[in-house]
Scaffold this active site. Structure first.
Site, PDB file in Angstrom:
ATOM      1  CD  GLU A 178      -3.017  -0.730  -0.081  1.00 21.74           C
ATOM      2  OE1 GLU A 178      -3.123   0.443  -0.498  1.00 21.74           O
ATOM      3  OE2 GLU A 178      -3.617  -1.685  -0.590  1.00 21.74           O
ATOM      4  CE1 TYR A 210      -6.864   3.038  -0.409  1.00 19.88           C
ATOM      5  CE2 TYR A 210      -4.517   3.403  -0.042  1.00 19.88           C
ATOM      6  CZ  TYR A 210      -5.547   2.698  -0.643  1.00 19.88           C
ATOM      7  OH  TYR A 210      -5.267   1.631  -1.453  1.00 19.88           O
ATOM      8  CG  ASP A 229      -7.795   4.734  -4.207  1.00 19.18           C
ATOM      9  OD1 ASP A 229      -8.979   4.777  -4.621  1.00 19.18           O
ATOM     10  OD2 ASP A 229      -6.961   3.916  -4.641  1.00 19.18           O
TER      11      ASP A 229
END
Length: 349
Positions: free
Chosen positions: A33, A116, A134
Site C-alpha cells: 500500500e 486510506y 483513494d
C-alpha cells in the site's frame, strides 16, 4: 443487484491478480500500500518484490539502516514515504512487540499511515468494516452518482466518506474495496474510460449527462515555484565528488553532485561566471552535458543543468558535505530520482 454486488461480480471476472492479494499478512499488505501510493502498479511492482525479498519481516525492516532503505527506494520519489515506513517499522517493534497491527485504530497511529492506508490494511488483513477512499474510488463514485463537490474540499471529503461507508457491504469489505479500486484503475480510468462496456452505463449519471470528463472535480492547489539547479560532475583518479543533502529541503540525506542554485536560469556556460562557481572551482574549464531537465515535485518545478568539469580539477573551496567516492561505489549510495536517472544515462553514454 446492489451496487456492491455488481461491482464484486465485475471484479471476480476482471480484477487484477496481484501478489499482495494472496496474503492477509498486514505487514506485507502495508508494504504494498505504501509503495503504491502515487505510483502506478507496473512501476511499483519491482519495488514491492525488492522490499519483500530484502525485508521479509518487520523486524528485518526495523533493523535496517535508513540509507539502505532509501537506496532501495530510489527512483520512486516521495522519499518521505520511505522514511516514514522505516519509522513505522521501528514503532511496530517498540509499541506492538513486533506484531504488525491489523486493526484500523492501531494502524492509524503509525507514521505515514493515513485514513486510506489504515482502512485498506484493516479490511484486507482482518476484514474490518472500513471503506477505502483513494483517487480511483473518488472518480468512480463521483461519476456514477454525479457528485460535483470537489474531492479535495472539506465538504467533498465528508460527502464521499458518507457515501463510501453507505455502499460498503457487510460480510466481505476487503473484496469490495479491491473491486472498487480496480474498477477505477482499469475500467473507469481518468482518460478514455471504457463507458461502452461499463456495467453501470445505464445508471451512471456522468455517462447519461455527458459529464464523464468533467468529473471528479478538484480544487486547484497553490501555484508551483520554479527552482534552478546547476550540477557539476567532478572526477579524479576513479573517484567522483558527491554531496549529501541536509535537513530542511527536498531530498533530505540523499546524494547528488555538487550544486549551485540560482534564482533564474543561466544560458549554457554562463554559470562559470557565477560568484559561487568562482569560489568553489575558480577558472576550471566547464562542459555542458545535455540540456535542461525539468523535474516536477509537489509545488516545485526543478530545472536542472549538468556540467562536466575538467579531469582532476583542484577545488578551491569544498563544502563540508562534499566528498569523493569511488566510482564503483556509486550504486550503493541512495540518490534522488533526478540524479539516479541522469547517472544511469550518463555512465552508458
Amino acid at each position: 443487484m446492489t451496487f456492491a454486488e455488481t461491482l464484486v461480480s465485475w471484479y471476480r471476472q476482471y480484477g487484477r491478480n496481484l501478489p499482495w492479494r494472496e496474503t492477509v499478512d498486514p505487514y506485507i499488505i502495508w508494504l504494498s500500500e505504501v509503495i503504491l501510493q502515487q505510483t502506478r502498479v507496473d512501476q511499483g511492482l519491482p519495488y514491492y518484490h525488492r522490499f519483500v525479498e530484502r525485508f521479509p519481516t518487520v523486524e528485518d525492516f526495523a533493523s535496517a539502516e535508513e540509507e539502505e532503505v532509501l537506496r532501495l527506494w530510489q527512483g520512486l520519489g516521495y522519499y518521505s514515504r520511505a522514511r516514514n515506513m522505516h519509522k513505522a517499522a521501528k514503532e511496530v517493534i517498540s509499541r506492538f512487540g513486533g506484531i504488525f497491527p491489523a486493526q484500523y485504530d492501531e494502524l492509524i497511529t503509525l507514521p505515514g499511515v493515513g485514513d486510506y492506508t489504515a482502512a485498506a490494511i484493516a479490511s484486507f488483513s482482518s476484514n474490518e468494516h472500513r471503506a477505502v477512499l483513494d483517487g480511483n474510488v473518488f472518480r468512480v463514485l463521483s461519476r456514477i452518482f454525479g457528485i460535483d463537490t470537489p474531492i479535495n474540499s472539506t465538504e467533498g471529503k465528508k460527502v464521499f466518506k458518507e457515501l463510501a461507508d453507505e455502499l460498503l457491504p457487510v460480510g466481505n469489505p476487503g473484496e469490495y474495496n479491491h473491486a472498487i479500486m480496480d474498477f477505477g484503475a482499469i475500467h473507469c480510468k481518468p482518460k478514455a474510460p471504457l463507458c461502452a462496456t461499463c456495467v453501470f452505463r445505464l445508471e451512471c449519471r456522468a455517462f447519461l449527462e455527458e459529464k464523464v470528463h468533467a468529473l471528479p472535480v478538484k480544487l486547484k492547489g497553490r501555484a508551483s515555484r520554479n527552482r534552478y539547479f546547476h550540477y557539476f560532475i567532478v572526477e579524479a583518479d576513479n573517484h567522483i565528488l558527491l554531496s549529501k543533502r541536509g535537513e530542511g529541503d527536498v531530498w533530505t540525506n540523499l546524494y547528488e553532485f555538487p550544486m549551485i542554485e540560482t534564482s533564474e536560469d543561466y544560458p549554457i556556460g554562463d554559470i562559470a561566471h557565477h560568484a559561487d562557481y568562482q569560489r568553489y572551482f575558480g577558472d576550471a574549464a566547464i562542459e555542458p552535458v545535455g540540456g535542461v531537465i525539468k523535474h516536477i515535485l509537489s509545488h516545485q518545478n526543478i530545472f536542472a543543468r549538468f556540467y562536466r568539469l575538467e579531469e582532476g580539477v583542484a577545488i578551491k573551496e569544498k563544502k563540508t558535505q562534499w566528498n569523493y567516492f569511488l566510482l564503483e561505489k556509486i550504486d550503493t549510495l541512495a540518490k534522488h530520482k533526478l540524479i539516479f536517472t541522469f547517472w544511469d544515462k550518463y555512465r552508458k553514454s
